[in-house]
Design a protein around this motif. Sequence first.
Motif, PDB file in Angstrom:
ATOM      1  N   THR A   1     -17.879  -2.276  14.366  1.00 35.93           N
ATOM      2  CA  THR A   1     -16.820  -3.263  14.636  1.00 35.93           C
ATOM      3  C   THR A   1     -15.839  -3.325  13.300  1.00 35.93           C
ATOM      4  O   THR A   1     -16.299  -3.363  12.070  1.00 35.93           O
ATOM      5  CB  THR A   1     -17.466  -4.562  15.128  1.00 35.93           C
ATOM      6  N   PRO A   2     -14.689  -3.724  13.554  1.00 31.20           N
ATOM      7  CA  PRO A   2     -13.802  -3.970  12.345  1.00 31.20           C
ATOM      8  C   PRO A   2     -14.253  -5.039  11.491  1.00 31.20           C
ATOM      9  O   PRO A   2     -14.384  -4.922  10.342  1.00 31.20           O
ATOM     10  CB  PRO A   2     -12.586  -4.384  13.243  1.00 31.20           C
ATOM     11  N   GLU A   3     -15.051  -6.083  12.149  1.00 26.95           N
ATOM     12  CA  GLU A   3     -15.712  -7.105  11.383  1.00 26.95           C
ATOM     13  C   GLU A   3     -16.708  -6.738  10.311  1.00 26.95           C
ATOM     14  O   GLU A   3     -16.893  -6.932   9.309  1.00 26.95           O
ATOM     15  CB  GLU A   3     -16.160  -8.350  12.042  1.00 26.95           C
TER      16      GLU A   3
ATOM     17  N   LEU B   1     -14.123   4.327  -0.519  1.00 25.19           N
ATOM     18  CA  LEU B   1     -14.845   3.560   0.603  1.00 25.19           C
ATOM     19  C   LEU B   1     -13.776   2.875   1.661  1.00 25.19           C
ATOM     20  O   LEU B   1     -14.208   3.157   2.978  1.00 25.19           O
ATOM     21  CB  LEU B   1     -15.219   2.430  -0.129  1.00 25.19           C
ATOM     22  N   VAL B   2     -12.581   2.449   1.156  1.00 30.99           N
ATOM     23  CA  VAL B   2     -11.893   1.563   2.384  1.00 30.99           C
ATOM     24  C   VAL B   2     -11.414   2.742   3.306  1.00 30.99           C
ATOM     25  O   VAL B   2     -11.370   2.393   4.379  1.00 30.99           O
ATOM     26  CB  VAL B   2     -10.705   0.789   1.522  1.00 30.99           C
ATOM     27  N   ARG B   3     -10.877   3.723   2.813  1.00 27.26           N
ATOM     28  CA  ARG B   3     -10.350   4.870   3.657  1.00 27.26           C
ATOM     29  C   ARG B   3     -11.648   5.661   4.582  1.00 27.26           C
ATOM     30  O   ARG B   3     -11.121   6.158   5.438  1.00 27.26           O
ATOM     31  CB  ARG B   3      -9.530   5.888   3.118  1.00 27.26           C
ATOM     32  N   LYS B   4     -12.559   5.583   4.204  1.00 25.61           N
ATOM     33  CA  LYS B   4     -13.674   6.109   4.755  1.00 25.61           C
ATOM     34  C   LYS B   4     -13.909   5.016   5.963  1.00 25.61           C
ATOM     35  O   LYS B   4     -14.614   5.280   6.929  1.00 25.61           O
ATOM     36  CB  LYS B   4     -14.987   6.304   4.000  1.00 25.61           C
ATOM     37  N   LEU B   5     -13.781   3.884   5.861  1.00 20.49           N
ATOM     38  CA  LEU B   5     -14.356   2.664   6.976  1.00 20.49           C
ATOM     39  C   LEU B   5     -12.994   2.414   7.863  1.00 20.49           C
ATOM     40  O   LEU B   5     -13.337   2.171   8.872  1.00 20.49           O
ATOM     41  CB  LEU B   5     -14.615   1.492   6.044  1.00 20.49           C
ATOM     42  N   PHE B   6     -11.814   2.563   7.064  1.00 18.42           N
ATOM     43  CA  PHE B   6     -10.739   2.332   8.124  1.00 18.42           C
ATOM     44  C   PHE B   6      -9.935   3.471   8.155  1.00 18.42           C
ATOM     45  O   PHE B   6      -9.135   3.723   7.292  1.00 18.42           O
ATOM     46  CB  PHE B   6     -10.008   1.069   7.470  1.00 18.42           C
ATOM     47  N   THR B   7     -10.203   4.435   9.040  1.00 10.84           N
ATOM     48  CA  THR B   7      -9.985   5.848   9.101  1.00 10.84           C
ATOM     49  C   THR B   7      -8.385   6.096   9.889  1.00 10.84           C
ATOM     50  O   THR B   7      -7.802   6.971   9.405  1.00 10.84           O
ATOM     51  CB  THR B   7     -10.752   6.455   9.785  1.00 10.84           C
ATOM     52  N   THR B   8      -7.923   5.146  10.498  1.00  6.08           N
ATOM     53  CA  THR B   8      -6.578   5.231  11.080  1.00  6.08           C
ATOM     54  C   THR B   8      -5.483   4.584  10.223  1.00  6.08           C
ATOM     55  O   THR B   8      -6.027   3.579   9.455  1.00  6.08           O
ATOM     56  CB  THR B   8      -6.513   5.118  12.438  1.00  6.08           C
ATOM     57  N   PRO B   9      -4.158   4.866  10.139  1.00  5.03           N
ATOM     58  CA  PRO B   9      -3.311   4.160   9.567  1.00  5.03           C
ATOM     59  C   PRO B   9      -3.268   2.694   9.930  1.00  5.03           C
ATOM     60  O   PRO B   9      -2.999   1.880   9.184  1.00  5.03           O
ATOM     61  CB  PRO B   9      -1.928   4.838   9.650  1.00  5.03           C
TER      62      PRO B   9
ATOM     63  N   GLU C   1      -5.675   1.102  11.323  1.00  6.48           N
ATOM     64  CA  GLU C   1      -6.895   0.233  11.067  1.00  6.48           C
ATOM     65  C   GLU C   1      -6.649  -0.210   9.452  1.00  6.48           C
ATOM     66  O   GLU C   1      -6.966  -1.364   9.149  1.00  6.48           O
ATOM     67  CB  GLU C   1      -8.162   0.986  11.075  1.00  6.48           C
ATOM     68  N   LEU C   2      -6.354   0.810   8.570  1.00  4.14           N
ATOM     69  CA  LEU C   2      -5.827   0.307   7.312  1.00  4.14           C
ATOM     70  C   LEU C   2      -4.820  -0.657   6.989  1.00  4.14           C
ATOM     71  O   LEU C   2      -5.078  -1.418   6.179  1.00  4.14           O
ATOM     72  CB  LEU C   2      -5.531   1.971   6.476  1.00  4.14           C
ATOM     73  N   ALA C   3      -3.771  -0.515   7.828  1.00  6.74           N
ATOM     74  CA  ALA C   3      -2.811  -1.549   7.582  1.00  6.74           C
ATOM     75  C   ALA C   3      -3.392  -3.027   7.994  1.00  6.74           C
ATOM     76  O   ALA C   3      -3.081  -3.870   7.281  1.00  6.74           O
ATOM     77  CB  ALA C   3      -1.607  -1.138   8.740  1.00  6.74           C
ATOM     78  N   GLU C   4      -4.016  -2.961   9.012  1.00  8.11           N
ATOM     79  CA  GLU C   4      -4.902  -4.636   9.343  1.00  8.11           C
ATOM     80  C   GLU C   4      -5.668  -4.884   8.147  1.00  8.11           C
ATOM     81  O   GLU C   4      -5.796  -5.902   8.051  1.00  8.11           O
ATOM     82  CB  GLU C   4      -5.576  -4.411  10.616  1.00  8.11           C
ATOM     83  N   PHE C   5      -6.337  -3.930   7.679  1.00  5.97           N
ATOM     84  CA  PHE C   5      -7.243  -4.309   6.470  1.00  5.97           C
ATOM     85  C   PHE C   5      -6.463  -4.910   5.293  1.00  5.97           C
ATOM     86  O   PHE C   5      -6.879  -5.970   4.826  1.00  5.97           O
ATOM     87  CB  PHE C   5      -8.155  -3.021   6.229  1.00  5.97           C
ATOM     88  N   GLU C   6      -5.494  -4.099   5.130  1.00  6.42           N
ATOM     89  CA  GLU C   6      -4.433  -4.390   3.975  1.00  6.42           C
ATOM     90  C   GLU C   6      -3.871  -5.987   4.063  1.00  6.42           C
ATOM     91  O   GLU C   6      -3.487  -6.524   3.419  1.00  6.42           O
ATOM     92  CB  GLU C   6      -3.392  -3.569   3.626  1.00  6.42           C
ATOM     93  N   LYS C   7      -4.019  -6.662   5.132  1.00  7.68           N
ATOM     94  CA  LYS C   7      -3.728  -7.830   5.786  1.00  7.68           C
ATOM     95  C   LYS C   7      -4.397  -9.071   5.382  1.00  7.68           C
ATOM     96  O   LYS C   7      -4.199 -10.284   5.540  1.00  7.68           O
ATOM     97  CB  LYS C   7      -3.052  -8.009   7.189  1.00  7.68           C
ATOM     98  N   THR C   8      -5.851  -8.536   5.281  1.00  4.03           N
ATOM     99  CA  THR C   8      -6.978  -9.746   5.077  1.00  4.03           C
ATOM    100  C   THR C   8      -7.070 -10.082   3.767  1.00  4.03           C
ATOM    101  O   THR C   8      -6.568  -9.569   2.591  1.00  4.03           O
ATOM    102  CB  THR C   8      -8.225  -8.833   5.573  1.00  4.03           C
TER     103      THR C   8
END
Length: 142
Positions: free
Chosen positions: A17-19, A52-60, A62-69
């Motif tokens: 899950t994203p969480e 690590l981050v790009r291995k966990l958040f593999t799509t652009p 997902e990565l964009a959402e992570f960068e907002k946290t």
Amino acid sequence: MELTAVSPTPTTTTATTPEERLQTATRIADKMFQQQPDWITFFREVLGVDGLVRKLFTTPEELAEFEKTAQYAEIQAMVARLREKSGAAAEGKEPTRVITVRLPKSLHESLRAEAHDRKTSMNQLCISKLLQVIDEQMVVSE
């Protein structure tokens, strides 16, 4: 320096899950930060292209959402604290590359003045600015 939390283990990438992925990224980044590596190593292993981050958040997306946290902001703060601590000592840990950026004279003068006001070099100021995430809407395509 040997870093035990650098390479994500198979359990890292099993977070579904994203969480769970968010918690995994935070936990491993924090563990690595506690080992006080130089900032270049931390950046490469956590936020770099194969990190690590790009291995966990593999799509652009997902990565964009992570960068907002808030967790991403904390990882960015870790990079900044490591940069303050390691400074020039980190140089030589990884080959450097040079880029040439064409910019208007007024922007160059503004960067020079900001670097002077902050008592840093233009190079360090530009690296700091490049490490920051910018809103996609602020990027102009050619």
